[in-house]
Structure formats: C-alpha cells, structure tokens
Design a protein around this motif. Structure first.
Motif, PDB file in Angstrom:
ATOM      1  N   LYS A   1       0.831  -1.210   0.000  1.00 51.81           N
ATOM      2  CA  LYS A   1       0.000   0.000   0.000  1.00 51.81           C
ATOM      3  C   LYS A   1       0.864   1.259   0.000  1.00 51.81           C
ATOM      4  O   LYS A   1       0.640   2.184  -0.784  1.00 51.81           O
ATOM      5  CB  LYS A   1      -0.927   0.001   1.245  1.00 51.81           C
ATOM      6  N   SER A   2       1.863   1.265   0.896  1.00 53.17           N
ATOM      7  CA  SER A   2       2.739   2.441   0.958  1.00 53.17           C
ATOM      8  C   SER A   2       3.543   2.591  -0.322  1.00 53.17           C
ATOM      9  O   SER A   2       3.766   3.707  -0.802  1.00 53.17           O
ATOM     10  CB  SER A   2       3.690   2.342   2.149  1.00 53.17           C
ATOM     11  N   VAL A   3       3.977   1.467  -0.883  1.00 49.89           N
ATOM     12  CA  VAL A   3       4.737   1.520  -2.137  1.00 49.89           C
ATOM     13  C   VAL A   3       3.877   2.158  -3.225  1.00 49.89           C
ATOM     14  O   VAL A   3       4.336   3.035  -3.966  1.00 49.89           O
ATOM     15  CB  VAL A   3       5.198   0.103  -2.551  1.00 49.89           C
TER      16      VAL A   3
ATOM     17  N   PHE B   1       1.851  11.042   6.413  1.00 50.08           N
ATOM     18  CA  PHE B   1       2.675   9.841   6.522  1.00 50.08           C
ATOM     19  C   PHE B   1       2.235   8.941   7.672  1.00 50.08           C
ATOM     20  O   PHE B   1       1.693   9.411   8.676  1.00 50.08           O
ATOM     21  CB  PHE B   1       4.145  10.220   6.692  1.00 50.08           C
ATOM     22  N   GLN B   2       2.548   7.658   7.496  1.00 54.27           N
ATOM     23  CA  GLN B   2       2.195   6.635   8.469  1.00 54.27           C
ATOM     24  C   GLN B   2       2.666   7.002   9.880  1.00 54.27           C
ATOM     25  O   GLN B   2       1.937   6.847  10.834  1.00 54.27           O
ATOM     26  CB  GLN B   2       2.844   5.326   8.015  1.00 54.27           C
ATOM     27  N   GLY B   3       3.893   7.510  10.001  1.00 54.50           N
ATOM     28  CA  GLY B   3       4.404   7.836  11.338  1.00 54.50           C
ATOM     29  C   GLY B   3       4.409   9.326  11.617  1.00 54.50           C
ATOM     30  O   GLY B   3       5.227   9.806  12.383  1.00 54.50           O
TER      31      GLY B   3
ATOM     32  N   TYR C   1      -3.768   9.742   2.582  1.00 56.51           N
ATOM     33  CA  TYR C   1      -3.544   9.372   3.981  1.00 56.51           C
ATOM     34  C   TYR C   1      -2.942   7.980   4.019  1.00 56.51           C
ATOM     35  O   TYR C   1      -3.570   7.030   3.571  1.00 56.51           O
ATOM     36  CB  TYR C   1      -4.860   9.327   4.744  1.00 56.51           C
ATOM     37  N   ASP C   2      -1.738   7.838   4.562  1.00 54.69           N
ATOM     38  CA  ASP C   2      -1.145   6.506   4.724  1.00 54.69           C
ATOM     39  C   ASP C   2      -1.388   6.042   6.157  1.00 54.69           C
ATOM     40  O   ASP C   2      -0.733   6.493   7.085  1.00 54.69           O
ATOM     41  CB  ASP C   2       0.351   6.539   4.402  1.00 54.69           C
ATOM     42  N   GLU C   3      -2.318   5.141   6.319  1.00 58.36           N
ATOM     43  CA  GLU C   3      -2.712   4.606   7.625  1.00 58.36           C
ATOM     44  C   GLU C   3      -2.856   5.695   8.676  1.00 58.36           C
ATOM     45  O   GLU C   3      -2.105   5.738   9.658  1.00 58.36           O
ATOM     46  CB  GLU C   3      -1.702   3.549   8.082  1.00 58.36           C
ATOM     47  N   PRO C   4      -3.853   6.556   8.521  1.00 55.62           N
ATOM     48  CA  PRO C   4      -3.994   7.707   9.426  1.00 55.62           C
ATOM     49  C   PRO C   4      -4.297   7.331  10.872  1.00 55.62           C
ATOM     50  O   PRO C   4      -4.036   8.120  11.764  1.00 55.62           O
ATOM     51  CB  PRO C   4      -5.170   8.488   8.822  1.00 55.62           C
TER      52      PRO C   4
END
Ligand SMILES: Nc1ncnc2c1ncn2[C@@H]1O[C@H](COP(=O)(O)OP(=O)(O)O)[C@@H](O)[C@H]1O
Ligand SMILES: [Mg+2]
Lengths: 253, 260
Positions: A52-54, A96-98, A175-178
């Motif tokens: 997913k992030s890729v 970003f995820q983090g 949104y990457d894993e908000p």
C-alpha cells in the motif's frame, strides 16, 4: 452517501493503470489499477506488507515504478521534470504513516516549512502566521504552536501532521494509515477530523488503512489490494457481502 | 570458489558505491550554487558544528602539542639542538599533524552526527515529507551541511594548531625557561606561506570528504533502527579512510610544487 452513478459522472483526479513495482525478487505490485474521483473518499485496504505504501509513494513520485501509467490531475507524473513535479506536489497533501514531523523544528516551523518554496501558489507576500493559525485551528491545536514534536502525544503529532498537509490547501489528500498506532478514541477523533476537512475544503481523499472501522465510516468506495493487484472494488457493504475467502478475511473479526 | 565470488560481489558493490558518491558530490556542487540559498540553515549548521567540536579539537590539540614536545626533547638535547624545538614542532603540526588529527576528530564528531541525524530523518520519513511538499531536501539538508563542514574544518584546524603550539610552548617554558615571545618568534620565523597554504587547502578537502560521506550515508540510510547506527558508523569509517587517501595525494601534489 454518494451512489456509484453520481460518482461516475465526476472528473477523475487520480488514475493508476497497470502499475508494477518490484524490489529485486520481491514483486510488490503486479498491475494495480485505480481511479479517484473529484470529492470522493476512496479507501484502499490491504494486509501489512501488501504494498500500500509503495503504491502511494509511486503516486507522488517518491518511488519510481517499473511500469504503468500514473495520472495526477491531467499530468502524467512519470513524464514531469523536477520543477513541474514540485509545483504539482503543492496540490497534493500527504499524511505519513508515522506523522513524519521534523523533530528539530517547533510546530510553527514545521507548518511554515512547506510554504517556503510555494510563493507561486500564494503570491510573494504570504501571511505565514495567519495560514499557520488557520491550519492549527482546523485540527484544534493552536495552543501547541511553540512546542517541539517530542513534547506531543501520538494523536497530537498526527493532528499537527494533518495541519501541515492542510496549510498548502491541497486538492487531494493521501492518507497513509492515518489511524495506525493510535488508541481507538484518538483514532475516531482523527477520522472525524478527516471528514470535517473533506466537507470544509471539498478535497478528494485516498485513504490507506487496514482498520475496518475506519474504512466503514469514511469510505465512499473501497479497493482491496491483494496479491499486488486491485483484487476487489465496491462500497463497504458490497465488499462485506462477498463470498471470496480472501475478501472475507478482511471483514470477520 | 565461494570466497572468490564473495570478493567479486564486494568489489562490485565497492565500485557501485564509488559511482554513487561521485554522483552525490556532483549533485552537491549543482545544488549549492542554486538560488535561493538556505542561509539560515547554513549558519545554524556552522554554529552547531563549531560549537560541538571546539572543545574536543582543543583538548586533542593541546595534548598532541604537549606530548610531541616532551617526547622529542631528550633527542634534541642529545644533539644540543633544543633551540630548534619551536621550528620543528610548528612545522610538523601545521603541515601534517594538526590537519589530520583535527579532521579525524571531526570525522568522529561531525561525520557521525550528520550520518545519524539524516539517517533518522530518512527512516522516520521526514526526508520524504520534505520531498512531497516540494521543498528540495537535498538542498536544505545536504548542501548546507556539506558546505558548513567544508568551511568550518579549516577554521577548526587553525584553532587546533594554535592550541597545540601553546601546549608545546608550556613544556618549553617549564623545562627550558623559554619565554612566550621568544617561542612564538621562532615559530613564525620557521613557518612559511608554503606551509600554511597547502595545509589549509588540504583542510577544505578534508571537510568536503567528511560532509559528503556523512550526508551520503545518512541520506541513503536503510530502513530500521540498525540502519541509522550503520549509517553513522560507516560514515566515520569511510571518511577516516578517505582522509588518509586525500592526505597521501596532498603530499604528492605539494611535493611537486616544492620542486618547482
Ligand atoms: N525501499 C524499499 N526497498 C526494498 N523493499 C521495499 C521498500 N519499500 C517497501 N519494500 C517492500 O515492499 C513490500 C510492501 O511494503 P509496504 O508498501 O510498506 O507495505 P504496506 O502495505 O504495509 O504499506 C514489503 O515487502 C517491503 O519489504
Ligand atoms: Mg505502509
């Protein structure tokens, strides 16, 4: 809720066709397709490590895809030069995820940072202070303006990161894993915030998650990313009723 | 058979890395002259680097000057050449010992610091965040840091040299009753422009090497916490090695000019 036919009449703001990406022998994406329509919230669900992030990083040019067609608001991003890409990126927000806050800067400096290069979008004399305050008001954290990221809790960091994306007034937010790494209550607050923003600014959102509750609340439409392809697509309820075992695995608790 | 294959793949990796670092260096020279300059970040880096290594460079320089003088003293006494001490010490410190020791100390202090800082920014996606907001992280993070070390290192070397000479003077003063004025008169008589200029030019290259290697390792850091440690560690190892290679080359080049 928006129905399928309503959505189909709108403009496509993001489009991916047959996206492929591998790292050495690790084939992560094997022909992924998706479209994001103006004003819609599209959720992409997949197991962790499914790419997913890729996918989302290929979308903004952080990673180079092996092959495939990526169109962002009428621009083929694989063909843009650095300057055109940077200008286009001003219209795309990325959470970003983090959270990815700059940890050597205060909250204020974090928010001002993206403004420095985009005088084209806001004119030479931008009132940075007013934009910072407005963005912080949107996430309800004006009081944190002079704190360092290390002084913030996980939920606050996520909100500040959201404010930093909002300050550019993006047309699309990715949104990457908000909600990952947050407790359920804070996660819910973030989801409400995302809905507020969508309503207020009419942005189009692409939300990556493996959180079923988040997907149910926020999605107009969903795509399941399984085995590196867009395995299934539909509304939350349509997907939840499917008989395919791979799809079912996402929805049972 | 396996050993041979391993050596081959290591050799290939080595050449790939050399190529990547050359490209990184080229990109630095392109970005550093492009407007708008990141003046504020550059000055902040200069201040931090100076501030962080001044004490260390001072202490190392002082001890080197002290030890060098104490250890050469008996030998010079034997030949009745103690009065040569200031010239001998100053030439060896200014030409060789000062630059290389200061550079090594800075490789450990500044190089590893840059490697770890940029490495953790890479791992926590802060560099990606700059990239997607269209703010050219290479220019903001790399160009400023490399330029800062390149310009700060010659200054730190001068400072280290001065402290080392002072340490040497203390020994001479205590053991041989040489006055401050006499000692430094002899030092400046012995030193020539031809000693200081090559050493200063060499120091610029030392700084460039420390900055480029530290930034390269941090900027291309692998994911995971061990990646950050590895970036900091390999930054020090590789830049120290490079320092000796540059020193080696510098001696040859200076030698050619002396012959002219
Ligand atoms: N820069 C990279 N280099 C090598 N492999 C990578 C890189 N980024 C991601 N991967 C691999 O791609 C796969 C998908 O990762 P990712 O997209 O981060 O998963 P997720 O769906 O959890 O976001 C993983 O197997 C990961 O190891
Ligand atoms: Mg991910």
């Amino acid at each position: 809720m928006t129905t399928k036919t309503q959505i189909a009449n709108r403009d496509i703001v993001l489009q991916i066709k047959d996206l492929r990406k591998s790292f050495g022998d690790n084939d992560v994406l094997n022909g992924f397709n998706m479209e994001l329509y103006q004003g819609e919230s599209l959720v992409i669900m997949g197991k962790s490590g499914s790419g997913k992030s890729v996918m989302i990083k290929c979308l903004v040019g952080l990673l180079e895809s092996d092959s495939g067609y990526i169109r962002v608001m009428k621009n083929d991003i694989t063909k843009l030069d650095q300057e055109a890409l940077d200008i286009l990126r001003a219209d795309i927000g990325f959470l970003f995820q983090g959270s990815a806050l700059y940890d050597s800067m205060t909250v204020r400096e974090n928010l001002e940072f993206p403004l420095r290069r985009h005088t084209k979008k806001f004119g030479e004399h931008i009132d940075a202070e007013a934009l910072v305050i407005e963005a912080l008001e949107n996430v309800g954290l004006v009081s944190a303006i002079d704190l360092m990221p290390s002084e913030l809790s996980g939920g606050m960091k996520r909100r500040i990161a959201l404010a930093r994306t909002l300050i550019m007034k993006p047309k699309i937010i990715l949104y990457d894993e908000p909600t990952s790494g947050l407790d359920p209550i804070t996660a819910k607050e973030i989801i409400l915030l995302m809905q507020d923003i969508q309503r207020k600014y009419g942005t189009s959102s692409l939300i990556i998650t493996h959180d079923v509750d988040c997907a149910r609340v926020i999605s107009d439409r969903m795509i399941l990313l399984i085995d590196g392809i867009d395995y299934a697509m539909g509304t939350f309820n349509e997907l939840a009723k499917m008989d395919d075992p791979k799809v079912k695995a996402f929805f049972k608790h | 058979m396996i050993g041979l294959r391993q050596i081959k793949s290591q050799l290939i990796n080595f050449f790939i890395e050399v190529g990547e670092i050359s490209y990184f260096t080229k990109r630095f020279f392109i970005e550093v002259f492009k407007r708008p300059f990141e003046t504020k970040e550059f000055l902040r880096q200069c201040y931090q680097m100076g501030n962080r290594s001044l004490l260390l460079v001072g202490i190392t320089g002082f001890i080197i000057g002290l030890v060098l003088t104490l250890q050469t003293r008996p030998t010079l006494m034997e030949f009745g050449a103690v009065s040569w001490m200031p010239s001998m010490v100053s030439i060896s410190i200014v030409r060789e010992i000062g630059p290389i020791i200061t550079a090594l100390v800075c490789a450990g202090r500044i190089g590893s610091g840059i490697g770890a800082e940029l490495g953790s920014m890479r791992v926590t996606e802060q560099i990606d965040a700059m990239e997607v907001s269209g703010t050219n992280p290479f220019k903001y993070l790399v160009a400023t840091r490399v330029l800062a070390v390149t310009l700060m290192l010659p200054l730190l070397v001068l400072f280290g040299d001065a402290i080392a000479l002072f340490g040497s003077y203390l020994v001479e003063n205590l053991k041989g009753n040489v006055s401050f004025l006499l000692y430094f008169n002899k030092v400046f008589d012995a030193l020539e422009f031809g000693d200081i200029l090559p050493a200063t030019i060499k120091s610029f290259f030392f700084g460039l090497a420390i900055g480029i290697v530290g930034c390269y390792k941090g900027y291309n850091c692998k994911k995971g916490t061990e990646g950050v440690g590895k970036a900091a560690n390999t930054a020090v190892v590789l830049s120290s090695l490079l320092l000796f290679i540059i020193d080696f080359i510098a001696v040859f080049v200076t030698d050619i000019f002396y012959d002219l």
